[in-house]
Design an enzyme around this catalytic site. Structure first.
Site, PDB file in Angstrom:
ATOM      1  N   HIS A  43      31.903  23.190  44.513  1.00 43.74           N
ATOM      2  CA  HIS A  43      32.315  21.913  45.110  1.00 43.74           C
ATOM      3  C   HIS A  43      31.217  21.426  46.044  1.00 43.74           C
ATOM      4  CE1 HIS A  43      36.848  21.504  44.319  1.00 43.74           C
ATOM      5  NE2 HIS A  43      36.301  22.239  43.373  1.00 43.74           N
ATOM      6  N   TYR A  68      42.200  17.039  52.174  1.00 43.43           N
ATOM      7  CA  TYR A  68      42.864  17.354  53.440  1.00 43.43           C
ATOM      8  C   TYR A  68      43.528  16.080  53.945  1.00 43.43           C
ATOM      9  CZ  TYR A  68      40.234  21.760  53.650  1.00 43.43           C
ATOM     10  OH  TYR A  68      39.739  23.015  53.395  1.00 43.43           O
ATOM     11  N   PRO A  81      44.233  28.398  58.615  1.00 40.73           N
ATOM     12  CA  PRO A  81      43.507  28.219  57.353  1.00 40.73           C
ATOM     13  C   PRO A  81      42.851  26.843  57.179  1.00 40.73           C
ATOM     14  CG  PRO A  81      45.885  28.266  56.975  1.00 40.73           C
ATOM     15  CD  PRO A  81      45.677  28.589  58.405  1.00 40.73           C
ATOM     16  N   LYS A 110      38.150  29.396  56.745  1.00 37.64           N
ATOM     17  CA  LYS A 110      37.152  30.294  57.347  1.00 37.64           C
ATOM     18  C   LYS A 110      37.516  31.781  57.346  1.00 37.64           C
ATOM     19  CE  LYS A 110      33.877  27.584  58.287  1.00 37.64           C
ATOM     20  NZ  LYS A 110      33.664  27.356  56.868  1.00 37.64           N
ATOM     21  N   TYR A 135      31.806  23.401  57.640  1.00 36.89           N
ATOM     22  CA  TYR A 135      32.650  23.697  56.479  1.00 36.89           C
ATOM     23  C   TYR A 135      31.914  24.597  55.475  1.00 36.89           C
ATOM     24  CZ  TYR A 135      36.286  23.045  52.984  1.00 36.89           C
ATOM     25  OH  TYR A 135      37.301  23.266  52.082  1.00 36.89           O
TER      26      TYR A 135
HETATM   27  P1  RFL Z   1      43.522  41.622  54.633  1.00 36.91           P
HETATM   28  O1  RFL Z   1      43.322  40.793  53.434  1.00 36.91           O
HETATM   29  O2  RFL Z   1      44.743  41.384  55.451  1.00 36.91           O
HETATM   30  O3  RFL Z   1      43.487  43.158  54.159  1.00 36.91           O
HETATM   31  C1  RFL Z   1      43.861  44.213  55.025  1.00 36.91           C
HETATM   32  C2  RFL Z   1      44.286  45.393  54.164  1.00 36.91           C
HETATM   33  O4  RFL Z   1      44.591  46.502  55.011  1.00 36.91           O
HETATM   34  C3  RFL Z   1      45.802  47.103  54.585  1.00 36.91           C
HETATM   35  N1  RFL Z   1      46.422  47.798  55.732  1.00 36.91           N
HETATM   36  C4  RFL Z   1      46.397  49.141  55.898  1.00 36.91           C
HETATM   37  N2  RFL Z   1      45.858  50.118  55.154  1.00 36.91           N
HETATM   38  C5  RFL Z   1      46.013  51.394  55.585  1.00 36.91           C
HETATM   39  N3  RFL Z   1      46.713  51.721  56.726  1.00 36.91           N
HETATM   40  C6  RFL Z   1      47.274  50.759  57.501  1.00 36.91           C
HETATM   41  N4  RFL Z   1      47.945  51.078  58.613  1.00 36.91           N
HETATM   42  C7  RFL Z   1      47.119  49.399  57.086  1.00 36.91           C
HETATM   43  N5  RFL Z   1      47.528  48.208  57.603  1.00 36.91           N
HETATM   44  C8  RFL Z   1      47.097  47.254  56.767  1.00 36.91           C
HETATM   45  C9  RFL Z   1      46.635  45.938  54.078  1.00 36.91           C
HETATM   46  O5  RFL Z   1      47.654  46.353  53.175  1.00 36.91           O
HETATM   47  C10 RFL Z   1      45.561  45.086  53.384  1.00 36.91           C
HETATM   48  O6  RFL Z   1      45.394  45.407  52.032  1.00 36.91           O
HETATM   49  O7  RFL Z   1      42.286  41.520  55.645  1.00 36.91           O
HETATM   50  P2  RFL Z   1      40.711  41.300  55.342  1.00 36.91           P
HETATM   51  O8  RFL Z   1      40.244  42.228  54.252  1.00 36.91           O
HETATM   52  O9  RFL Z   1      40.035  41.313  56.646  1.00 36.91           O
HETATM   53  O10 RFL Z   1      40.631  39.829  54.693  1.00 36.91           O
HETATM   54  C11 RFL Z   1      40.922  38.682  55.448  1.00 36.91           C
HETATM   55  C12 RFL Z   1      41.472  37.584  54.553  1.00 36.91           C
HETATM   56  O11 RFL Z   1      42.543  38.111  53.789  1.00 36.91           O
HETATM   57  C13 RFL Z   1      41.956  36.350  55.345  1.00 36.91           C
HETATM   58  O12 RFL Z   1      41.079  36.062  56.404  1.00 36.91           O
HETATM   59  C14 RFL Z   1      42.075  35.080  54.476  1.00 36.91           C
HETATM   60  O13 RFL Z   1      43.028  35.235  53.466  1.00 36.91           O
HETATM   61  C15 RFL Z   1      42.439  33.861  55.331  1.00 36.91           C
HETATM   62  N6  RFL Z   1      42.644  32.637  54.528  1.00 36.91           N
HETATM   63  C16 RFL Z   1      41.571  31.889  54.079  1.00 36.91           C
HETATM   64  N7  RFL Z   1      40.293  32.289  54.332  1.00 36.91           N
HETATM   65  C17 RFL Z   1      39.223  31.600  53.832  1.00 36.91           C
HETATM   66  O14 RFL Z   1      38.083  31.988  54.080  1.00 36.91           O
HETATM   67  N8  RFL Z   1      39.391  30.469  53.042  1.00 36.91           N
HETATM   68  C18 RFL Z   1      40.625  29.995  52.745  1.00 36.91           C
HETATM   69  O15 RFL Z   1      40.722  29.037  51.973  1.00 36.91           O
HETATM   70  C19 RFL Z   1      41.781  30.696  53.294  1.00 36.91           C
HETATM   71  N9  RFL Z   1      43.025  30.285  53.002  1.00 36.91           N
HETATM   72  C20 RFL Z   1      43.939  32.214  54.215  1.00 36.91           C
HETATM   73  C21 RFL Z   1      44.098  31.019  53.444  1.00 36.91           C
HETATM   74  C22 RFL Z   1      45.066  32.937  54.623  1.00 36.91           C
HETATM   75  C23 RFL Z   1      46.330  32.485  54.299  1.00 36.91           C
HETATM   76  N10 RFL Z   1      47.422  33.281  54.729  1.00 36.91           N
HETATM   77  C24 RFL Z   1      48.517  33.629  53.923  1.00 36.91           C
HETATM   78  C25 RFL Z   1      47.356  33.982  55.997  1.00 36.91           C
HETATM   79  C26 RFL Z   1      45.343  30.552  53.122  1.00 36.91           C
HETATM   80  C27 RFL Z   1      46.473  31.259  53.566  1.00 36.91           C
HETATM   81  C28 RFL Z   1      47.811  30.682  53.232  1.00 36.91           C
HETATM   82  C1  PHB Z   2      43.426  27.440  49.331  1.00 36.79           C
HETATM   83  O1  PHB Z   2      43.059  26.978  48.233  1.00 36.79           O
HETATM   84  O2  PHB Z   2      44.261  28.354  49.407  1.00 36.79           O
HETATM   85  C2  PHB Z   2      42.855  26.869  50.577  1.00 36.79           C
HETATM   86  C3  PHB Z   2      41.792  25.995  50.499  1.00 36.79           C
HETATM   87  C4  PHB Z   2      41.272  25.439  51.661  1.00 36.79           C
HETATM   88  C5  PHB Z   2      41.822  25.759  52.879  1.00 36.79           C
HETATM   89  C6  PHB Z   2      42.879  26.657  52.958  1.00 36.79           C
HETATM   90  C7  PHB Z   2      43.411  27.220  51.804  1.00 36.79           C
HETATM   91  O3  PHB Z   2      41.315  25.185  54.012  1.00 36.79           O
END
Ligand code: RFL
Ligand code: PHB
Length: 395
Positions: free
Chosen positions: A73, A202, A294, A298, A386
């Protein structure tokens, strides 16, 4: 008793990416994950990768499918009260872009590469505990199938997310923490329908924020701002689609293709930073150390930038004995973390509807939007944040 160089807690994107990079560099590591591999893959989260994140995934040897199936993108779109604007990310960031490729796919690719490389991941590791973390002989204990195990290691990488055990193992009086909770969440819906637009959109609207995103040409991901008091029981698919149509530009609402939800869930929005990203032999990476709303896309990208710094540091430690560089980890990460926290907070304030805001605040928000979307400086500010700020070198 088992011995390894780096014990990694958590097999989310941070843990798997660090593990893969270390394995490729010949540094021994074991990953302990509380859940099953299938459960980890069932979590639907991020969708946007910065170029630096994509480069690191390639360096880990897990970029082939991303390069084939990820969608580049070069722009992103905004709308205010239904008025649609395009932001040329490439033009305003000096030629950079982002890649739309789901976190689930990144995780799957890393898991596959780890398996091929013979890396050890213990799934369903219960009751993980960290011991003697400020000594020269730290170790980790856990249970698997009700049997106790112990791993002795040099360092522990806490990649276990916001609710993990690693951060809680650092003495409470050593933790420096900051937090801001927003009074709303995001209700997400995934569907096998073509995305309504070829860029992400957005949308700021007086009824609340909405985001049109995607995973592929046939799979859409949409979000709605909902009050933090809402639960998933307040919503169903029809209500979701109706509300989305009200918040997006009218010409998009007309062509929006709706369909059955593959998944619907609510995520609360918060900003959180633990500035103690290193203590003794423990390092915190990704969501274990920081959470951002989100809105700026980031979270996963910040996790990747922590991994890049930690990985370069471990290489320096094991190849050159440079333990003197350890304090640089926190210094480098925090500078980038706070900038991403600021951007995510700003995007959230810029685009969401706050119940407490009055008519005056709404007008100011409208003027801010008008300014940013029409000014070269404003567009540059959004675009360069971004697409992601550069990674800082260790020395
Ligand atoms: P995770 O993915 O939470 O993984 C942590 C892992 O540790 C395990 N765990 C344990 N294991 C052993 N012993 C324990 N006591 C434990 N406790 C936990 C868990 O089961 C899990 O498997 O953290 P990590 O690896 O640091 O990754 C971070 C990302 O997952 C997170 O920052 C992103 O998903 C945030 N996020 C977004 N980030 C972006 O860069 N771009 C996006 O577009 C974006 N969209 C989002 C998002 C997060 C969202 N939610 C649901 C919070 C959209 C959403 C809706
Ligand atoms: C997504 O596709 O899940 C998504 C994309 C952009 C954002 C947050 C989530 O800023």
């Amino acid at each position: 008793m088992t011995k390894t160089q780096v014990a990694i807690i958590g097999a989310g994107p941070s843990g798997l990416l660090l593990g893969q990079l270390l394995t490729k560099a010949g540094i021994d590591n074991i990953i302990l994950e509380r859940k099953s591999g299938d459960y980890v893959l069932s979590r639907i989260r991020a969708g946007v990768l910065e170029q630096g994140t994509a480069d690191l995934i390639r360096e880990a040897g897990a970029g082939a499918r991303m390069d084939k199936e990820g969608i580049i993108h070069t722009g992103t779109d905004f709308s205010f009260q239904g008025e649609h604007h395009h932001l040329d990310l490439e033009k305003y960031s000096g030629g950079k872009h982002v890649i739309v490729y789901g976190q689930t796919e990144v995780t799957r690719d890393l898991m596959e590469e780890r398996e091929k490389a013979g890396g050890v991941t213990v799934y369903e590791a219960d009751n993980v505990k960290l011991h003697d973390i400020d000594s020269d002989n730290p170790y980790v204990t856990y249970h698997h199938n009700d049997e106790p195990f112990r791993i002795d290691c040099d360092y522990i990488a806490g990649c276990d997310g916001f609710h993990g055990v690693t951060r809680k193992s650092i003495p409470h009086d050593k933790l420096v923490e900051y937090e801001k909770v927003y009074p709303f969440g995001w209700l997400g819906l995934m569907s096998d329908t073509p995305p309504v637009h070829d860029e992400l959109v957005y949308c700021a609207h007086e009824r609340g924020f909405a985001l049109c995103s995607m995973r592929s040409e046939t799979r859409s991901r949409y979000y709605l701002q909902v009050p933090d008091t809402d639960t998933i029981d307040n919503w169903d698919e029809d209500k979701f689609w109706d509300e989305l149509k009200r918040r997006i530009p009218p010409e998009m609402a007309e062509r929006l293709v709706t369909g059955p939800a593959l998944e619907m869930s609510i995520a609360p929005l918060r900003s959180y930073v633990c500035e103690t990203m290193q203590y003794g032999k423990v390092f915190l990476l990704g969501d274990a150390a920081h959470i951002v709303p989100p809105t700026g896309a980031k979270g996963l990208n910040l996790a990747a930038s922590d991994v890049e710094t930690a990985f370069r540091l471990f290489v320096k430690i094991y190849n050159e004995g440079r333990t003197d560089l350890i304090p640089r980890y926190q210094e480098i990460c925090l500078a980038r973390v706070w900038k991403a926290v600021r951007f995510s907070w700003w995007m959230t304030m810029f685009l969401h509807r706050f119940e407490s805001a009055g008519r005056f605040d709404f007008r100011v928000q409208q003027a801010e939007f008008d300014y940013f979307i029409h000014s070269e400086a404003g567009k540059t500010t959004i675009a360069e944040n971004y697409v992601g700020l550069p990674f800082e070198a260790l020395e």
